[in-house]
Design a protein around this motif. Structure first.
Motif, PDB file in Angstrom:
ATOM      1  N   ILE A 186      -0.637  10.690 -16.652  1.00 25.95           N
ATOM      2  CA  ILE A 186      -1.774  11.094 -15.828  1.00 25.95           C
ATOM      3  C   ILE A 186      -2.249  12.456 -16.312  1.00 25.95           C
ATOM      4  N   ARG A 187      -3.536  12.577 -16.643  1.00 29.89           N
ATOM      5  CA  ARG A 187      -4.104  13.837 -17.111  1.00 29.89           C
ATOM      6  C   ARG A 187      -5.287  14.211 -16.235  1.00 29.89           C
ATOM      7  N   ALA A 188      -5.430  15.517 -15.956  1.00 26.21           N
ATOM      8  CA  ALA A 188      -6.532  16.003 -15.126  1.00 26.21           C
ATOM      9  C   ALA A 188      -6.940  17.380 -15.601  1.00 26.21           C
ATOM     10  N   GLN A 189      -8.213  17.701 -15.387  1.00 28.15           N
ATOM     11  CA  GLN A 189      -8.742  18.992 -15.840  1.00 28.15           C
ATOM     12  C   GLN A 189      -9.668  19.570 -14.786  1.00 28.15           C
ATOM     13  N   ALA A 190      -9.586  20.895 -14.585  1.00 26.82           N
ATOM     14  CA  ALA A 190     -10.518  21.639 -13.737  1.00 26.82           C
ATOM     15  C   ALA A 190     -10.896  22.907 -14.484  1.00 26.82           C
ATOM     16  N   ASN A 191     -12.187  23.105 -14.735  1.00 24.98           N
ATOM     17  CA  ASN A 191     -12.628  24.187 -15.616  1.00 24.98           C
ATOM     18  C   ASN A 191     -12.510  25.568 -14.986  1.00 24.98           C
ATOM     19  N   TYR A 192     -12.589  25.666 -13.642  1.00 27.91           N
ATOM     20  CA  TYR A 192     -12.684  26.975 -13.014  1.00 27.91           C
ATOM     21  C   TYR A 192     -11.500  27.316 -12.107  1.00 27.91           C
ATOM     22  N   THR A 193     -10.451  26.553 -12.193  1.00 26.65           N
ATOM     23  CA  THR A 193      -9.261  26.847 -11.405  1.00 26.65           C
ATOM     24  C   THR A 193      -8.055  26.207 -12.083  1.00 26.65           C
ATOM     25  N   THR A 194      -6.882  26.421 -11.523  1.00 30.87           N
ATOM     26  CA  THR A 194      -5.637  25.990 -12.159  1.00 30.87           C
ATOM     27  C   THR A 194      -5.035  24.803 -11.422  1.00 30.87           C
ATOM     28  N   ILE A 195      -4.703  23.753 -12.147  1.00 31.16           N
ATOM     29  CA  ILE A 195      -4.010  22.600 -11.579  1.00 31.16           C
ATOM     30  C   ILE A 195      -2.515  22.909 -11.569  1.00 31.16           C
ATOM     31  N   TYR A 196      -1.902  22.789 -10.401  1.00 35.49           N
ATOM     32  CA  TYR A 196      -0.480  23.136 -10.315  1.00 35.49           C
ATOM     33  C   TYR A 196       0.416  21.928 -10.090  1.00 35.49           C
ATOM     34  N   ASP A 197      -0.195  20.774  -9.741  1.00 27.88           N
ATOM     35  CA  ASP A 197       0.664  19.631  -9.447  1.00 27.88           C
ATOM     36  C   ASP A 197      -0.157  18.348  -9.468  1.00 27.88           C
ATOM     37  N   ILE A 198       0.512  17.248  -9.727  1.00 29.20           N
ATOM     38  CA  ILE A 198      -0.044  15.914  -9.530  1.00 29.20           C
ATOM     39  C   ILE A 198       0.862  15.225  -8.523  1.00 29.20           C
ATOM     40  N   LYS A 199       0.335  15.014  -7.326  1.00 29.76           N
ATOM     41  CA  LYS A 199       1.125  14.435  -6.245  1.00 29.76           C
ATOM     42  C   LYS A 199       1.193  12.925  -6.428  1.00 29.76           C
ATOM     43  N   ILE A 200       2.353  12.360  -6.159  1.00 30.29           N
ATOM     44  CA  ILE A 200       2.549  10.928  -6.346  1.00 30.29           C
ATOM     45  C   ILE A 200       3.180  10.326  -5.104  1.00 30.29           C
ATOM     46  N   SER A 201       2.961   9.042  -4.950  1.00 28.32           N
ATOM     47  CA  SER A 201       3.648   8.257  -3.932  1.00 28.32           C
ATOM     48  C   SER A 201       3.982   6.921  -4.573  1.00 28.32           C
ATOM     49  N   THR A 212       0.849  -1.184   0.000  1.00 28.54           N
ATOM     50  CA  THR A 212       0.000   0.000   0.000  1.00 28.54           C
ATOM     51  C   THR A 212       0.884   1.233   0.000  1.00 28.54           C
ATOM     52  N   THR A 213       0.303   2.349  -0.333  1.00 29.91           N
ATOM     53  CA  THR A 213       0.971   3.642  -0.212  1.00 29.91           C
ATOM     54  C   THR A 213      -0.089   4.728  -0.312  1.00 29.91           C
ATOM     55  N   LEU A 214       0.305   5.967  -0.025  1.00 28.57           N
ATOM     56  CA  LEU A 214      -0.588   7.111  -0.113  1.00 28.57           C
ATOM     57  C   LEU A 214       0.248   8.368  -0.288  1.00 28.57           C
ATOM     58  N   PRO A 215      -0.268   9.372  -1.003  1.00 29.44           N
ATOM     59  CA  PRO A 215       0.388  10.685  -0.991  1.00 29.44           C
ATOM     60  C   PRO A 215       0.409  11.237   0.430  1.00 29.44           C
ATOM     61  N   PRO A 216       1.272  12.204   0.714  1.00 30.24           N
ATOM     62  CA  PRO A 216       1.446  12.684   2.095  1.00 30.24           C
ATOM     63  C   PRO A 216       0.175  13.201   2.741  1.00 30.24           C
TER      64      PRO A 216
END
Length: 810
Positions: free
Chosen positions: A393-408, A147-151
């Protein structure tokens, strides 16, 4: 002396303040690695530690009980941190230990302090229980769950959500997730959270509603076999493990009651207990149980009976502390399940941060929505030793800015991130190259996208199995041309190769060979070639694999897996024009296995002639009918295809801000759409061609599709057209079976290029143009006649001679 003591106090105070309120999580797993030349046992122990104050090694894992051996190799490094300098950081340590015995032992870690939370938790404590006994079912040492998880997991206060914690067991055991117990030294605060609910058997954590604060979770993962197994040790002793028995299934013991599934030699040992576990071991039970100690329990051979009986002496936390009574006939439910101990225990401790309310809880608005080709949660992926493994990995948010994709993920994993302001899509490329030491490991990777406002996407986790690629660099030559891929594999580089038992992704595509090489040649659109893309390249991938018979899904011959690909730049100077016809989409999901979607255009409603892939972009006229066909192919019987939505966009991006809905929520939106008869795994429809207003020459069609169990009334397929009146995301179907339907997948086809029409509108335009030309030409002709007449008349006048006429002429 006084000044020295004062200085020491100051230093300790500064050190304490530097590290106070900074822990954000801790995780540990272990994997046996066989025997060393000296006969000792080797085990790799991986742990993660997450801090608010940057990465620094703070966990050292002293031995709590048993023979824990000694470290022979250690690696430590950063996994991920906050690119905005927020302070959080996650690191992984890999300890290789040499252990004299395969008997159980425990590692623990404790110190101060967690980040500030609602309980003001002052310290932390983590415990790992390792048992390397050889299992009777696999004939291999036991392995822990992974198992794992982002911080940090973040959730807006007003958005209920369920997180599926990754709890995969390499041995196929059932994994239970529960809160830690203080009595077992598994946690420090050991708090439960009334604003959350934890389903122990499915490892799902559901958030309901809470005040804005941090919640600390001190979870323990335990693995239980799915049938009774015994563990044997090199000292000649053994012990047994039984399946997990749900609380509700245990109502009485003895007196005709139904006990858990145990072998006959252990069934008689079930006894009433209010503890978590009951352990049938191969020793004779004493009458009373001494207090747990900090030394390893010694298992002795039975002295009076060959049947195993209950033992009570142990230093592990699950033993009863009172005299074990005889079986009774009571029908009163027990307050705890009667269980044998787990095979292993590992800690999973993390933070859920509850933030301010968000204007919309819908993923894709303020909270990022994960897009294709992001792997599905729980997906199993394959990697090869010494070969780079990659996830997009791709992600979208229509009304704000994505600044990072956190990984573990594992040590030495890398991440690159880019953001497109126009499409508001953030994309990360996760890369990792397994080493020889990772061979046969199941490696967990989790990720979540986050915006500058702190809103996170759903949590997704995958498991990567590390195998051995039979081809190394230089042993296979790959040639990429305008329309084809060619691979030539050196025979001598693949030990035990079966030339007549090799195929490409498409079983109908076989290979040829000569004295030295096995050769495969295919077009970019055949033999099961799969298309992937990143921001710069279109990547065509295929694979050579071995088989026994073409229709088999397993092989017992030498396993060969040789992946190869050709990459073509999307931009730049190339010697040919790439035709963007999409090849079949291939997906793999738990419960559905491998399935394919094929999206094609046809020339008529008879669907007897598919548009050739070499004809793309397809040229059509305005109002000309476009005939489309989506086909799902699966190895599972009785499946049903559902086309939930289709939209047209001027670019090859289903999330293009310029779009036109054709089908939405299963409902037809365009009045020209016609649906044609087909079977339950096919969808045929057509519509009139149109053009986007503006400087757009092409149209792409993108659809979201789902594959379901046919006849199951609790699937999205069974709902059909919802017209936006119900939850199109299907969250209200949470009671359905896990494998009743697949995730939503984007598929697309195109482009369709509009040409000048020769229809009625164009004819009218041409007629008006012709009348204008006739009028203008007629006017010019009349003017020319008048001019010419005047010129002729003047010319004639200039040649007349005047004479005096006789008077007789009057």
């Amino acid at each position: 002396v006084t000044m020295s003591a004062f200085a020491l106090v100051v230093c300790l105070s500064l050190g304490s303040s530097a590290f106070a309120s900074h822990l954000q999580g801790g995780i540990m797993t272990f994997s046996p690695k066989g025997r060393n030349p000296d006969g000792t046992f080797r085990v790799d122990i991986r742990y993660k530690e997450s801090f608010r104050t940057g990465c620094h090694q703070e966990f050292y894992w002293p031995c709590r009980s048993g023979n824990c051996g000694q470290n022979t190799h250690f690696q430590y490094g950063k996994i991920d941190d906050d690119p905005l300098g927020g302070g959080w950081c996650q690191a992984e340590g890999v300890m290789t230990r040499s252990i004299a015995s395969d008997k159980p032992f425990e590692l623990s870690e404790s110190s101060c302090c967690w980040i500030y939370d609602s309980y003001d938790t002052p310290s932390w404590q983590l415990l790992t229980y390792v048992d390397l006994g050889t299992r009777s079912d696999t004939r291999q040492p036991n392995r822990s769950p992974v198992t794992t998880l982002p911080p940090v997991i973040r959730v807006p206060r007003n958005c209920p959500i369920t997180y599926r914690l990754l709890a995969h067991d390499p041995d196929g055991d059932h994994v239970r997730c529960r809160y830690g117990l203080r009595s077992n030294s598994e946690c420090y605060s050991c708090n439960t959270h009334p604003d959350f609910s934890l389903d122990e058997n499915t490892c799902t954590l559901s958030y309901h509603y809470s005040l804005k604060t941090n919640h600390l979770f001190e979870i323990v993962l335990e693995d239980f076999p799915r049938q009774y197994v015994s563990l044997t040790y090199t000292d000649g002793t053994s012990s047994g493990r039984s399946p997990l028995v749900p609380h509700r299934s245990i109502r009485s013991i003895g007196g005709g009651s139904t006990s858990p599934s145990l072998p006959p030699t252990a069934a008689s040992n079930w006894a009433a207990s209010n503890w978590w576990w009951w352990f049938p071991a191969t020793t004779q039970a004493p009458t009373t149980t001494p207090e747990p100690t900090t030394t390893a329990a010694t298992t002795q051979a039975p002295t009076t009976t060959p049947e195993p009986t209950t033992t009570a002496a142990s230093n592990w936390g699950w033993w009863p502390t009172t005299t074990t009574p005889s079986p009774t006939t009571t029908t009163t439910p027990y307050s705890r399940s009667l269980l044998s101990p787990p095979l292993s225990k590992i800690p999973l401790q993390f933070v859920v941060q509850v933030d301010n309310d968000v204007p919309s809880c819908t993923f894709g608005d303020y909270r990022p929505k994960l897009l294709s080709p992001t792997p599905a949660h729980g997906a199993f992926l394959n990697a090869s030793v010494d070969h780079e493994f990659e996830i997009s990995i791709r992600a979208q948010a229509n009304y704000t800015t994505i600044y990072d994709i956190k990984i573990s993920g594992p040590l030495n994993i890398t991440k690159s991130f880019q953001y497109d302001q126009r499409s508001r899509i953030g994309q990360a490329f996760i890369k990792w190259t397994p080493t020889e030491n990772d061979l046969n490991d199941h490696v967990p990777i989790c990720f979540t996208a986050e915006t500058t406002d702190g809103y996170q996407s759903e949590l997704r986790c995958v498991v990567v199995f590390v195998g051995r690629n039979q081809i190394s660099a230089g042993e296979a030559d790959i040639e990429c041309t305008e329309n084809t891929m060619k691979i030539a594999v050196l025979k001598s580089s693949v030990r035990g190769i079966h030339e007549s038992h090799l195929r490409l992704n498409d079983p109908s595509c076989t290979l040829t060979s000569n004295d030295t090489h096995v050769v495969a040649i295919m077009s970019l659109h055949s033999c099961g070639t799969q298309l992937e893309e990143d921001s710069e390249y279109l990547i065509f991938k295929n694979e050579i694999t071995s088989f026994d018979n073409l229709n088999d899904i397993i092989t017992r011959k030498h396993l060969v897996e040789i992946g190869f690909s050709c990459s073509y730049p999307k931009m730049g100077n190339v010697s040919f024009e790439f035709k963007a016809h999409k090849i079949p989409y291939v997906f793999t999901e738990s419960g559905f296995g491998r399935f394919t979607y094929q999206f094609e255009l046809f020339s008529s409603d008879l669907y007897n002639r598919m548009i050739d892939s070499r004809s793309y972009p397809v040229t059509v006229e305005l109002q000309q009918m476009i005939y489309m066909d989506i086909v799902a192919t699966s190895s599972l019987p009785n499946t049903q295809l559902f086309v939930e939505s289709c939209r047209a966009t001027p670019h090859d991006d289903p999330n293009d801000p310029v779009f036109y809905d054709i089908i939405r929520n299963g409902c037809i939106q365009d009045s020209t759409v016609q649906v044609f008869p087909s079977n339950q795994t096919e969808y045929r429809f057509g519509m009139e061609a149109f053009a986007f207003i503006g400087q757009f020459e092409e149209v792409y069609i993108s659809c979201t599709v789902i594959l379901c169990q046919a006849g199951n009334p609790y699937t999205r397929c069974a709902q059909g057209c919802t017209n936006g009146t119900s939850n199109s995301h299907g969250h209200h179907l949470h009671r359905r079976a896990v494998a009743s339907q697949t995730a939503r997948h984007y598929i697309s086809q195109g482009p369709v290029r509009l040409t000048r029409s020769t229809g009625s509108a164009a004819s009218s335009l041409n007629l008006n143009l012709n009348l204008n030309v006739v009028f203008i030409m007629g006017t010019l002709l009349i003017a020319l006649v008048l001019v010419c007449g005047t010129v002729v008349y003047k010319a004639r006048v200039s040649r007349v001679r005047y004479e005096v006429l006789p008077t007789s002429d009057f």
